[in-house]
Design an enzyme around this catalytic site. Structure first.
Site, PDB file in Angstrom:
ATOM      1  CG  HIS A  10       3.717  79.317   4.434  1.00  0.00           C
ATOM      2  ND1 HIS A  10       3.546  80.677   4.558  1.00  0.00           N
ATOM      3  CD2 HIS A  10       2.532  78.828   3.998  1.00  0.00           C
ATOM      4  CE1 HIS A  10       2.317  80.997   4.212  1.00  0.00           C
ATOM      5  NE2 HIS A  10       1.669  79.887   3.874  1.00  0.00           N
TER       6      HIS A  10
ATOM      7  CG  HIS B 249       1.222  79.945   8.454  1.00  0.00           C
ATOM      8  ND1 HIS B 249       1.658  78.971   7.601  1.00  0.00           N
ATOM      9  CD2 HIS B 249      -0.079  80.162   8.147  1.00  0.00           C
ATOM     10  CE1 HIS B 249       0.659  78.595   6.818  1.00  0.00           C
ATOM     11  NE2 HIS B 249      -0.399  79.317   7.115  1.00  0.00           N
TER      12      HIS B 249
ATOM     13  CB  CYS C 112     -13.516  78.707  -2.306  1.00  0.00           C
ATOM     14  SG  CYS C 112     -11.727  78.410  -2.237  1.00  0.00           S
TER      15      CYS C 112
ATOM     16  CB  CYS D 162     -12.015  80.568   1.159  1.00  0.00           C
ATOM     17  SG  CYS D 162     -11.035  81.501  -0.012  1.00  0.00           S
TER      18      CYS D 162
ATOM     19  CB  CYS E 210     -11.412  80.638  -5.231  1.00  0.00           C
ATOM     20  SG  CYS E 210     -10.809  81.625  -3.851  1.00  0.00           S
TER      21      CYS E 210
ATOM     22  CG  HIS F 169      -7.513  79.208  -2.254  1.00  0.00           C
ATOM     23  ND1 HIS F 169      -8.408  79.920  -1.487  1.00  0.00           N
ATOM     24  CD2 HIS F 169      -6.570  78.739  -1.408  1.00  0.00           C
ATOM     25  CE1 HIS F 169      -8.027  79.858  -0.214  1.00  0.00           C
ATOM     26  NE2 HIS F 169      -6.919  79.154  -0.143  1.00  0.00           N
TER      27      HIS F 169
ATOM     28  CE  LYS G 192      -1.909  84.459   1.047  1.00  0.00           C
ATOM     29  NZ  LYS G 192      -3.069  83.619   1.217  1.00  0.00           N
TER      30      LYS G 192
ATOM     31  CE  LYS H 247      -0.641  76.042   4.803  1.00  0.00           C
ATOM     32  NZ  LYS H 247      -1.969  76.115   5.373  1.00  0.00           N
TER      33      LYS H 247
HETATM   34  O1  ME8 Z   1      -7.021  81.172   7.546  1.00  0.00           O
HETATM   35  N1  ME8 Z   1       1.736  86.790   4.141  1.00  0.00           N
HETATM   36  O2  ME8 Z   1      -5.627  79.611   8.507  1.00  0.00           O
HETATM   37  P1  ME8 Z   1      -4.347  79.643   7.523  1.00  0.00           P
HETATM   38  C1  ME8 Z   1       1.377  87.157   5.372  1.00  0.00           C
HETATM   39  N2  ME8 Z   1      -7.590  78.660   9.952  1.00  0.00           N
HETATM   40  N3  ME8 Z   1       0.671  86.397   6.216  1.00  0.00           N
HETATM   41  C2  ME8 Z   1       0.316  85.182   5.789  1.00  0.00           C
HETATM   42  C3  ME8 Z   1       0.658  84.710   4.494  1.00  0.00           C
HETATM   43  C4  ME8 Z   1       1.413  85.575   3.658  1.00  0.00           C
HETATM   44  N4  ME8 Z   1       1.818  85.230   2.453  1.00  0.00           N
HETATM   45  N5  ME8 Z   1       0.167  83.462   4.356  1.00  0.00           N
HETATM   46  C5  ME8 Z   1      -0.461  83.166   5.526  1.00  0.00           C
HETATM   47  C6  ME8 Z   1      -6.790  80.299   8.362  1.00  0.00           C
HETATM   48  N6  ME8 Z   1      -0.371  84.188   6.400  1.00  0.00           N
HETATM   49  C7  ME8 Z   1      -7.835  79.951   9.411  1.00  0.00           C
HETATM   50  C8  ME8 Z   1      -7.808  81.023  10.489  1.00  0.00           C
HETATM   51  S1  ME8 Z   1      -8.696  82.115  12.765  1.00  0.00           S
HETATM   52  C9  ME8 Z   1     -10.044  81.977  13.743  1.00  0.00           C
HETATM   53  C10 ME8 Z   1      -8.842  80.848  11.574  1.00  0.00           C
HETATM   54  C11 ME8 Z   1      -0.896  84.225   7.780  1.00  0.00           C
HETATM   55  O3  ME8 Z   1      -3.511  78.484   7.933  1.00  0.00           O
HETATM   56  C12 ME8 Z   1      -1.928  85.329   7.938  1.00  0.00           C
HETATM   57  O4  ME8 Z   1      -2.018  85.658   9.298  1.00  0.00           O
HETATM   58  O5  ME8 Z   1      -4.774  79.747   6.128  1.00  0.00           O
HETATM   59  C13 ME8 Z   1      -3.184  84.639   7.473  1.00  0.00           C
HETATM   60  O6  ME8 Z   1      -4.372  85.267   7.891  1.00  0.00           O
HETATM   61  C14 ME8 Z   1      -3.018  83.272   8.129  1.00  0.00           C
HETATM   62  O7  ME8 Z   1      -1.603  83.014   8.022  1.00  0.00           O
HETATM   63  C15 ME8 Z   1      -3.862  82.208   7.438  1.00  0.00           C
HETATM   64  O8  ME8 Z   1      -3.562  80.952   7.967  1.00  0.00           O
END
Ligand code: ME8
Length: 537
Positions: free
Chosen positions: A28, A31, A137, A140, A162, A165, A313, A316
């Site tokens: 989204h 990301h 959680c 997380c 959490c 979440h 925030k 998804k």
């Molecule tokens: O945490 N605003 O993956 P994830 C800004 N797999 N950035 C955002 C955001 C938002 N509203 N939502 C998501 C994970 N992001 C783990 C990471 S790394 C070794 C493992 C971005 O799919 C932001 O960079 O939940 C956040 O940290 C990341 O997506 C989380 O992606």
């Protein structure tokens, strides 16, 4: 994915990573925000002529993915394959992300190395067997401390939820393997102290320092209640905790225990880009894992703030239905890449609104920048048949434009290239665009053109040459942010024939004046930023 052509350059690479994203769902805007920021940063360094390595990828193990796959009636691997091929890779291609590699945690090149890393820690007595019971959680993928939980309300009344979440935590009781994280607090604090730029922004740094000062607990690094993960090599009833597995991607993707030359020239990362939610994993657990192995620590962990919608925030579950593709089909890919970095100070939270995007697109991209490019090309066409005229260096007004370009280059290079202040850097470039617009308005070339004396003709040539050269500099500076429109401008200035490929132009030379030779063919190319259609319903 495109090669950088940097292989021959030798020496260390400027290595930047994004988080590897969970494949439980499609990407989204949030990301895409982090990934575009990394792309702009690495393109900027490539444009400086540096060797660069930009890594992104996907995090495919753990309970969250397993449950999603189950709910969809497929295996976790099938689910991950589908999401990666149909959603993640295509979006990065669409957004012109020029990553050098894409790592998936289910790849053998990763899982084998993860087992070796963890086995090595076990052999070094950094890992021991223990029991743990606590609130967990799944969102997380993390055990929580009681103080981190909220009281549930409504449908979750009476339950602990959490804070991130807003869903109930589960009480997990497991016999697990533990990493002696608690021993690393003092060394981490020392490192933060000695390297003030290690965690960015300052507010995030303070939060981490305070957390570590309170004392760290040992970290459970295995799970035995499900099997979707990398098996613990000495005890295959357990799988390795998904965060240990995930963090190691930054090492396994660049040749850890496999390709020493590659590892040596790339590792550790100069910048790990992350969102605030996963800062602690990167600023505490990851460096402690590296310290335990005697490996060097990364240069910087830079946390971006939240993209918010309607005060919450963006996640998804509350996407309000807007996908990156909905925005790119309306505004174009280049404007999309530009907008979030331009509108929100990196590290701060920022709200997205369709109205704000439209307003900035129209005033800054279409009116200020796009119109400047088309006016200049049109005038070179009208008065010189599209051939850039001979000129002299002009007077005070031209000197001011040349100085303006030097300032834009210096500021943008420091802010984008070093400080990760994308907004500040983009503003520096757009201030220069405004300055050139002001120059043209003051010089009134359309009036000067009526003066047929030799002096008048010389003045007209000077104005149009100055404006064209200024645009040459703008095309180079904006190339990392908006590659397509920069290329269009480059073509319209005839610069490809005269100066070579846009990607080969160096940031540090961008302010060197007089690069476009007289006689270059300037054409009125495609409109850089077309008028927006009505907002789709
Ligand atoms: O945490 N605003 O993956 P994830 C800004 N797999 N950035 C955002 C955001 C938002 N509203 N939502 C998501 C994970 N992001 C783990 C990471 S790394 C070794 C493992 C971005 O799919 C932001 O960079 O939940 C956040 O940290 C990341 O997506 C989380 O992606």
């Amino acid at each position: 994915m495109a090669a950088t052509g940097s292989e021959e350059q030798g020496g260390r690479a400027y290595y930047v990573t994004t988080p590897i994203y969970y494949v439980n769902d499609a990407p989204h805007l949030g990301h895409a925000y982090t990934t575009v920021a990394g792309d702009v940063l690495t393109r900027w360094h490539r444009q400086r002529g540096e060797k660069v390595w930009y890594l992104t990828g996907t995090d495919e193990h753990g309970q969250k993915i397993m449950r999603t796959a189950e709910a969809n009636g497929v295996t976790p691997q099938e689910w991950a394959d589908k999401l990666v091929d149909e959603a993640w890779r295509p979006l990065w291609e669409h957004l012109e992300i020029k990553n050098d590699d894409f790592i998936r945690t289910t790849e053998k090149r990763h899982t084998d190395r993860v087992q070796e890393f963890v086995q090595d820690l076990f052999d070094k007595d950094e890992i021991y067997k223990g029991g743990y019971e606590g609130p967990y959680c799944v969102g997380c993928e993390e055990y929580k401390l009681p103080g981190e939980l909220l009281e549930g309300e409504g449908e979750f009344a009476g339950l602990k939820i959490c804070a991130i979440h807003k869903t109930p935590v589960e009480i997990l009781k497991e016999e697990n393997y533990f990493f002696k994280l608690s021993e690393y607090g003092p060394r981490l604090l020392e490192h933060y102290e000695a390297n003030p730029g290690f965690i960015q922004p300052e507010s995030a740094r303070n939060e981490v320092v305070n957390f570590v000062r309170q004392g760290l607990q040992d970290l459970s690094i295995s799970r035995s209640t499900f099997d979707w993960g990398v098996p613990v090599p000495w005890d295959e009833k357990h799988v390795i905790y998904v965060w240990i597995d995930a963090l190691l991607n930054y090492a396994t993707a660049v040749g850890y225990n496999e390709n020493p030359a590659k590892f040596e020239e790339t590792f550790p990362a100069d910048v790990h880009l992350v969102g605030k939610d996963i800062l602690r994993f990167h600023a505490i657990i990851w460096p402690a894992m590296l310290l335990a192995q005697g490996l060097p620590l990364p240069g910087k962990i830079a946390a971006n703030g939240w993209l918010m919608v309607g005060g919450e925030k963006m996640s998804k579950s509350n996407l309000t239905g807007i996908k990156p593709q909905d925005l790119t089909s309306h505004f174009g890919v280049d404007a999309y890449r530009w907008y979030f970095l331009r509108a929100i100070a990196f590290g701060q939270d920022g709200s997205f609104s369709w109205e704000d995007f439209s307003a900035r697109y129209t005033s800054e991209l279409a009116n200020d920048y796009g119109n400047l490019a088309s006016r200049v090309a049109a005038m070179v066409g009208k008065y010189y048949g599209g051939t850039l005229p001979e000129t002299n260096s002009g007077g005070v007004a031209e000197q001011a434009v040349r100085d303006g370009l030097i300032k834009a280059v210096t500021e943008a290079d420091r802010k984008i290239g070093e400080e990760l202040d994308f907004q500040g850097g983009i503003l520096a470039i757009f201030d220069f665009v405004k300055q050139v617009n002001g120059y043209i308005t003051e010089q009134e070339p359309w009036k000067v053109a009526k003066d047929t004396s030799a002096e008048g003709q010389a003045a007209l040539a000077t104005i149009l040459y100055t404006a064209s050269e200024a645009l040459r500099g703008v095309a180079v500076l904006l190339n990392p942010v908006m590659p397509d429109t920069s290329q269009k401008l480059w073509d319209s200035l005839g610069a490809e024939d005269a100066l070579g490929a846009l990607a080969d132009q160096r940031i540090q030379d961008a302010a060197t004046w007089g690069q476009l030779p007289a006689g270059t063919t300037v054409t009125k190319g495609a409109v850089l930023f077309p008028r927006l259609e009505e907002k789709p319903a």
